[in-house]
Design a protein around this motif. Structure first.
Motif, PDB file in Angstrom:
ATOM      1  N   SER A 154       0.843  -1.195   0.000  1.00  0.00           N
ATOM      2  CA  SER A 154       0.000   0.000   0.000  1.00  0.00           C
ATOM      3  C   SER A 154       0.877   1.244   0.000  1.00  0.00           C
ATOM      4  CB  SER A 154      -0.915  -0.002   1.226  1.00  0.00           C
ATOM      5  OG  SER A 154      -1.643  -1.212   1.320  1.00  0.00           O
ATOM      6  N   GLU A 155       0.295   2.388  -0.365  1.00  0.00           N
ATOM      7  CA  GLU A 155       1.057   3.632  -0.455  1.00  0.00           C
ATOM      8  C   GLU A 155       0.782   4.527   0.752  1.00  0.00           C
ATOM      9  OE1 GLU A 155       3.560   6.654  -1.631  1.00  0.00           O
ATOM     10  OE2 GLU A 155       3.449   4.570  -2.313  1.00  0.00           O
ATOM     11  N   PRO A 156       1.806   4.794   1.573  1.00  0.00           N
ATOM     12  CA  PRO A 156       1.613   5.704   2.710  1.00  0.00           C
ATOM     13  C   PRO A 156       1.170   7.090   2.239  1.00  0.00           C
ATOM     14  CG  PRO A 156       3.728   4.569   2.850  1.00  0.00           C
ATOM     15  CD  PRO A 156       3.186   4.293   1.484  1.00  0.00           C
ATOM     16  N   GLY A 157       0.268   7.688   3.012  1.00  0.00           N
ATOM     17  CA  GLY A 157      -0.226   9.004   2.661  1.00  0.00           C
ATOM     18  C   GLY A 157      -1.377   9.000   1.692  1.00  0.00           C
ATOM     19  N   ARG A 158      -1.534   7.913   0.953  1.00  0.00           N
ATOM     20  CA  ARG A 158      -2.676   7.772   0.040  1.00  0.00           C
ATOM     21  C   ARG A 158      -3.630   6.695   0.541  1.00  0.00           C
ATOM     22  NH1 ARG A 158      -1.305   5.028  -5.426  1.00  0.00           N
ATOM     23  NH2 ARG A 158      -1.615   3.199  -4.073  1.00  0.00           N
ATOM     24  N   ASP A 159      -3.087   5.507   0.807  1.00  0.00           N
ATOM     25  CA  ASP A 159      -3.922   4.386   1.252  1.00  0.00           C
ATOM     26  C   ASP A 159      -4.067   4.329   2.764  1.00  0.00           C
ATOM     27  OD1 ASP A 159      -4.136   3.528  -1.418  1.00  0.00           O
ATOM     28  OD2 ASP A 159      -2.264   2.395  -1.263  1.00  0.00           O
ATOM     29  N   PHE A 160      -3.072   4.822   3.492  1.00  0.00           N
ATOM     30  CA  PHE A 160      -3.096   4.745   4.950  1.00  0.00           C
ATOM     31  C   PHE A 160      -2.141   5.767   5.530  1.00  0.00           C
ATOM     32  CE2 PHE A 160       0.550   2.222   3.846  1.00  0.00           C
ATOM     33  CZ  PHE A 160       1.436   2.377   4.903  1.00  0.00           C
ATOM     34  N   SER A 161      -2.277   6.015   6.824  1.00  0.00           N
ATOM     35  CA  SER A 161      -1.293   6.801   7.569  1.00  0.00           C
ATOM     36  C   SER A 161      -0.923   6.040   8.822  1.00  0.00           C
ATOM     37  CB  SER A 161      -1.842   8.186   7.926  1.00  0.00           C
ATOM     38  OG  SER A 161      -2.958   8.077   8.793  1.00  0.00           O
ATOM     39  N   GLY A 162       0.261   6.353   9.393  1.00  0.00           N
ATOM     40  CA  GLY A 162       0.784   5.563  10.497  1.00  0.00           C
ATOM     41  C   GLY A 162       1.369   4.273   9.962  1.00  0.00           C
ATOM     42  N   GLY A 163       1.302   3.205  10.772  1.00  0.00           N
ATOM     43  CA  GLY A 163       1.691   1.877  10.294  1.00  0.00           C
ATOM     44  C   GLY A 163       3.133   1.753   9.846  1.00  0.00           C
ATOM     45  N   GLU A 164       4.077   2.293  10.611  1.00  0.00           N
ATOM     46  CA  GLU A 164       5.491   2.188  10.260  1.00  0.00           C
ATOM     47  C   GLU A 164       6.058   0.819  10.643  1.00  0.00           C
ATOM     48  OE1 GLU A 164       4.268   4.620  12.227  1.00  0.00           O
ATOM     49  OE2 GLU A 164       4.488   6.484  11.093  1.00  0.00           O
ATOM     50  N   PHE A 165       6.984   0.331   9.827  1.00  0.00           N
ATOM     51  CA  PHE A 165       7.695  -0.903  10.162  1.00  0.00           C
ATOM     52  C   PHE A 165       8.728  -0.584  11.235  1.00  0.00           C
ATOM     53  CE2 PHE A 165      11.295  -3.784   9.757  1.00  0.00           C
ATOM     54  CZ  PHE A 165      10.667  -5.022   9.768  1.00  0.00           C
ATOM     55  N   VAL A 166       8.716  -1.363  12.316  1.00  0.00           N
ATOM     56  CA  VAL A 166       9.564  -1.105  13.471  1.00  0.00           C
ATOM     57  C   VAL A 166      10.408  -2.351  13.765  1.00  0.00           C
ATOM     58  CG1 VAL A 166       9.634  -0.483  15.915  1.00  0.00           C
ATOM     59  CG2 VAL A 166       7.855   0.468  14.437  1.00  0.00           C
TER      60      VAL A 166
END
Length: 232
Positions: A154-166
């Motif tokens: 998915s594309e950050p900022g378009r499809d979702f926000s947050g959800g960073e790989f840690v």
């Protein structure tokens, strides 16, 4: 899809040695990402579905593919594995672990299957608002390949926000070191499953690693996970 053989493996290897992870930009095209994420509702492709909240794994869900794997997933698994074998064998030698891995993925899978690890482990993960994945390690049995791959579909900022790989790393007698790997659609991250060697003043020592996903704030996030060992 970029050919695994065309990737900058010296740079990837150096990053794995330095930090336990390596970022691979644009491993998959946007169209390939959309197609893979679109497989999620097709339950016939999967052997099991896990709702994370039921097991205190976090929130969200994922499904494990059954064999035969979709072609792009199978190609990534078999194509990337041989390039990781030298790293895996060198890491085990440095950590005093006797296990060595064969050059071809099919031979390693045969080792897993002989030990009763017969279930495929590549998976699709799906997160919605408020979902997250607790820090964990994907072990699944006696035979564990020490590196794995995740691709953001998915594309950050378009499809979702947050959800960073840690990724977190625990060194002896020290507090955990966090690492956030920024990913765009189609980007991949290679990372240590369990532990890796770090060079100290008195030689190499083991550090423990765990990975997860921070809370998704809006939208929907899909990820492809490629684990190279099979499960019991």
């Amino acid at each position: 899809m970029q050919s695994p053989h065309s990737l900058d493996w010296p740079a990837i290897t150096q990053s794995l040695d330095d930090s336990g992870c390596a970022h691979i930009p644009q491993l998959l095209s946007p169209a390939e990402c959309t197609a893979l994420a679109g497989l999620y509702p097709n339950t016939a492709l999967f052997r099991s579905r896990v709702v994370m909240e039921r097991y205190s794994f976090g929130r969200g869900e994922y499904q494990y593919f059954h064999y035969p794997l979709p072609d792009p997933v199978a190609q990534l698994r078999s194509g990337i594995y041989p390039h990781l074998v030298p790293v895996a064998n060198r890491w085990n030698e440095a950590m005093g672990i006797a296990v060595r891995y064969p050059a071809e993925h099919a031979d390693f899978l045969q080792r897993c299957h002989t030990a009763g690890q017969l279930r495929p482990t590549p998976l699709l993960l799906q997160y919605g608002p408020g979902d997250y994945n607790c820090l964990h390690q994907d072990l699944y049995g006696e035979h564990v390949f020490p590196l794995q791959l995740a691709v953001l579909l998915s594309e950050p900022g378009r499809d979702f926000s947050g959800g960073e790989f840690v990724l977190t790393e625990q060194r002896p007698r020290m507090q955990s070191r966090p690492e956030v790997v920024p990913l765009r659609q189609g980007d991949a991250v290679l990372f240590a499953v369990h532990h890796r060697p770090v060079q100290g003043t008195r030689g190499s020592y083991r550090v423990q690693l765990r990975h997860g996903v921070s809370r998704v704030r809006t939208g929907q996030r899909h990820t492809l996970g490629v684990i190279f060992h099979d499960a019991q």
